[in-house]
Design a protein around this motif. Structure first.
Motif, PDB file in Angstrom:
ATOM      1  N   VAL A 130       0.839  -1.201   0.000  1.00  0.00           N
ATOM      2  CA  VAL A 130       0.000   0.000   0.000  1.00  0.00           C
ATOM      3  C   VAL A 130       0.875   1.253   0.000  1.00  0.00           C
ATOM      4  O   VAL A 130       0.635   2.205  -0.757  1.00  0.00           O
ATOM      5  N   ILE A 131       1.912   1.263   0.837  1.00  0.00           N
ATOM      6  CA  ILE A 131       2.802   2.428   0.909  1.00  0.00           C
ATOM      7  C   ILE A 131       3.605   2.582  -0.378  1.00  0.00           C
ATOM      8  O   ILE A 131       3.699   3.681  -0.953  1.00  0.00           O
ATOM      9  N   ALA A 132       4.188   1.476  -0.868  1.00  0.00           N
ATOM     10  CA  ALA A 132       5.009   1.543  -2.078  1.00  0.00           C
ATOM     11  C   ALA A 132       4.178   1.924  -3.299  1.00  0.00           C
ATOM     12  O   ALA A 132       4.626   2.707  -4.147  1.00  0.00           O
ATOM     13  N   ALA A 133       2.971   1.386  -3.400  1.00  0.00           N
ATOM     14  CA  ALA A 133       2.110   1.726  -4.538  1.00  0.00           C
ATOM     15  C   ALA A 133       1.677   3.191  -4.489  1.00  0.00           C
ATOM     16  O   ALA A 133       1.562   3.845  -5.530  1.00  0.00           O
ATOM     17  N   PHE A 134       1.446   3.712  -3.290  1.00  0.00           N
ATOM     18  CA  PHE A 134       1.080   5.124  -3.148  1.00  0.00           C
ATOM     19  C   PHE A 134       2.205   6.023  -3.667  1.00  0.00           C
ATOM     20  O   PHE A 134       1.970   6.957  -4.442  1.00  0.00           O
ATOM     21  N   VAL A 135       3.435   5.726  -3.250  1.00  0.00           N
ATOM     22  CA  VAL A 135       4.584   6.526  -3.704  1.00  0.00           C
ATOM     23  C   VAL A 135       4.763   6.401  -5.214  1.00  0.00           C
ATOM     24  O   VAL A 135       5.016   7.390  -5.920  1.00  0.00           O
ATOM     25  N   THR A 136       4.644   5.185  -5.739  1.00  0.00           N
ATOM     26  CA  THR A 136       4.816   4.959  -7.176  1.00  0.00           C
ATOM     27  C   THR A 136       3.724   5.665  -7.979  1.00  0.00           C
ATOM     28  O   THR A 136       4.002   6.245  -9.040  1.00  0.00           O
ATOM     29  N   LEU A 137       2.496   5.619  -7.489  1.00  0.00           N
ATOM     30  CA  LEU A 137       1.395   6.309  -8.179  1.00  0.00           C
ATOM     31  C   LEU A 137       1.629   7.804  -8.233  1.00  0.00           C
ATOM     32  O   LEU A 137       1.357   8.450  -9.254  1.00  0.00           O
ATOM     33  N   LYS A 138       2.124   8.393  -7.156  1.00  0.00           N
ATOM     34  CA  LYS A 138       2.409   9.832  -7.163  1.00  0.00           C
ATOM     35  C   LYS A 138       3.445  10.166  -8.240  1.00  0.00           C
ATOM     36  O   LYS A 138       3.309  11.153  -8.963  1.00  0.00           O
ATOM     37  N   ARG A 139       4.491   9.331  -8.338  1.00  0.00           N
ATOM     38  CA  ARG A 139       5.515   9.580  -9.357  1.00  0.00           C
ATOM     39  C   ARG A 139       4.937   9.447 -10.761  1.00  0.00           C
ATOM     40  O   ARG A 139       5.220  10.264 -11.649  1.00  0.00           O
ATOM     41  N   MET A 140       4.140   8.395 -10.983  1.00  0.00           N
ATOM     42  CA  MET A 140       3.565   8.184 -12.310  1.00  0.00           C
ATOM     43  C   MET A 140       2.628   9.319 -12.712  1.00  0.00           C
ATOM     44  O   MET A 140       2.696   9.836 -13.835  1.00  0.00           O
ATOM     45  N   VAL A 141       1.742   9.706 -11.799  1.00  0.00           N
ATOM     46  CA  VAL A 141       0.765  10.752 -12.120  1.00  0.00           C
ATOM     47  C   VAL A 141       1.460  12.078 -12.353  1.00  0.00           C
ATOM     48  O   VAL A 141       1.119  12.822 -13.284  1.00  0.00           O
ATOM     49  N   ASN A 142       2.465  12.403 -11.535  1.00  0.00           N
ATOM     50  CA  ASN A 142       3.186  13.665 -11.724  1.00  0.00           C
ATOM     51  C   ASN A 142       3.983  13.658 -13.022  1.00  0.00           C
ATOM     52  O   ASN A 142       4.103  14.694 -13.682  1.00  0.00           O
ATOM     53  N   ARG A 143       4.508  12.482 -13.405  1.00  0.00           N
ATOM     54  CA  ARG A 143       5.210  12.425 -14.687  1.00  0.00           C
ATOM     55  C   ARG A 143       4.248  12.618 -15.847  1.00  0.00           C
ATOM     56  O   ARG A 143       4.548  13.322 -16.814  1.00  0.00           O
ATOM     57  N   LEU A 144       3.065  11.997 -15.764  1.00  0.00           N
ATOM     58  CA  LEU A 144       2.066  12.189 -16.813  1.00  0.00           C
ATOM     59  C   LEU A 144       1.636  13.648 -16.896  1.00  0.00           C
ATOM     60  O   LEU A 144       1.438  14.180 -17.995  1.00  0.00           O
ATOM     61  N   ALA A 145       1.479  14.297 -15.734  1.00  0.00           N
ATOM     62  CA  ALA A 145       1.110  15.711 -15.738  1.00  0.00           C
ATOM     63  C   ALA A 145       2.212  16.553 -16.375  1.00  0.00           C
ATOM     64  O   ALA A 145       1.938  17.489 -17.138  1.00  0.00           O
ATOM     65  N   THR A 146       3.472  16.205 -16.092  1.00  0.00           N
ATOM     66  CA  THR A 146       4.602  16.921 -16.696  1.00  0.00           C
ATOM     67  C   THR A 146       4.626  16.727 -18.205  1.00  0.00           C
ATOM     68  O   THR A 146       4.823  17.672 -18.972  1.00  0.00           O
ATOM     69  N   ASP A 147       4.420  15.477 -18.655  1.00  0.00           N
ATOM     70  CA  ASP A 147       4.387  15.205 -20.096  1.00  0.00           C
ATOM     71  C   ASP A 147       3.252  15.974 -20.777  1.00  0.00           C
ATOM     72  O   ASP A 147       3.419  16.480 -21.892  1.00  0.00           O
ATOM     73  N   PHE A 148       2.113  16.057 -20.107  1.00  0.00           N
ATOM     74  CA  PHE A 148       0.975  16.785 -20.687  1.00  0.00           C
ATOM     75  C   PHE A 148       1.301  18.262 -20.832  1.00  0.00           C
ATOM     76  O   PHE A 148       1.001  18.867 -21.866  1.00  0.00           O
ATOM     77  N   ARG A 149       1.928  18.858 -19.813  1.00  0.00           N
ATOM     78  CA  ARG A 149       2.290  20.271 -19.899  1.00  0.00           C
ATOM     79  C   ARG A 149       3.320  20.521 -20.994  1.00  0.00           C
ATOM     80  O   ARG A 149       3.233  21.497 -21.738  1.00  0.00           O
ATOM     81  N   LEU A 150       4.312  19.615 -21.085  1.00  0.00           N
ATOM     82  CA  LEU A 150       5.327  19.762 -22.133  1.00  0.00           C
ATOM     83  C   LEU A 150       4.713  19.610 -23.525  1.00  0.00           C
ATOM     84  O   LEU A 150       5.102  20.307 -24.467  1.00  0.00           O
TER      85      LEU A 150
END
Length: 208
Positions: A156-176
């Protein structure tokens, strides 16, 4: 095999709402992040790998203990335990599949589904089996439930951290991507007209 598209959209929307870091500064240019950056989690994947081998042992131990103590349980708890074993087995197969798909292939909806199943269904079930004394929990059962609960808590903890990284990367890609589209668009007409008028006035002031 993948999740139905409506469910994927809902999980994707949920992930963007819960895991997006709104305080994270947006990148100014593409050099801030390598395009091939890997955001999947190695500790989470190792945990899933060992979980796959541990689950049959947990299932077999729990079924054997249930068979041994079945006659001394009340009818109420007999029904509850049988139902829990069926539900936990089905949930675990789906949960591990979503965890593998979401983490290895960096798919946000699948990993969000894995996180929700772990936190809201599987972990409460295991804690119920572990702490309810009316179930006449045996030492072997207690041991395997504790190990399973540790697996789930870590995931649960590891997936939460990984999801934050994935979602923030997708948001960064969308902005770029939006920034790149804006750079590629032609100037509006009034800018072109201003440039033409400026060129005409400059030509008119030039000596003949």
């Amino acid at each position: 095999m993948s999740l139905p598209e409506p469910l994927r959209r809902r999980l994707g929307s949920f992930s963007r709402t819960v895991f997006t870091d709104s305080h994270r500064p947006a990148p100014q240019y593409r050099g801030h992040r390598a395009d091939n950056e890997i955001v999947s989690s190695l500790p989470l994947q190792m945990s899933l790998y060992f979980n796959v081998y541990f689950f049959p042992f947990w299932w077999l131990s729990t079924v054997v203990m249930l068979h041994l103590k079945y006659l001394v349980l009340s009818d109420y708890y007999k029904f509850i335990l049988v139902t829990i074993m069926i539900l936990a087995s089905l949930i675990e197969v789906i949960r591990l599949y979503l965890g593998y798909m979401g983490n290895l292939q960096e798919k946000v909806p699948e990993l969000a589904g894995f996180w929700l199943l772990s936190l809201l269904l599987q972990l409460p079930i295991i804690l119920f089996l572990l702490f309810n004394e009316s179930l006449k929990t045996q030492p072997l059962e207690r041991a395997v439930h504790i190990i399973f609960a540790l697996f789930l808590t870590f995931q649960v903890i590891a997936a939460f951290v990984t999801l934050k990284r994935m979602v923030n990367r997708l948001a960064t890609d969308f902005r770029l991507h939006e920034f790149s589209q804006l750079e590629g668009q032609p100037l509006p007409d009034f800018y072109c007209l201003d440039k033409e008028e400026s060129a005409v006035s400059t030509a008119g002031r030039a000596p003949s």
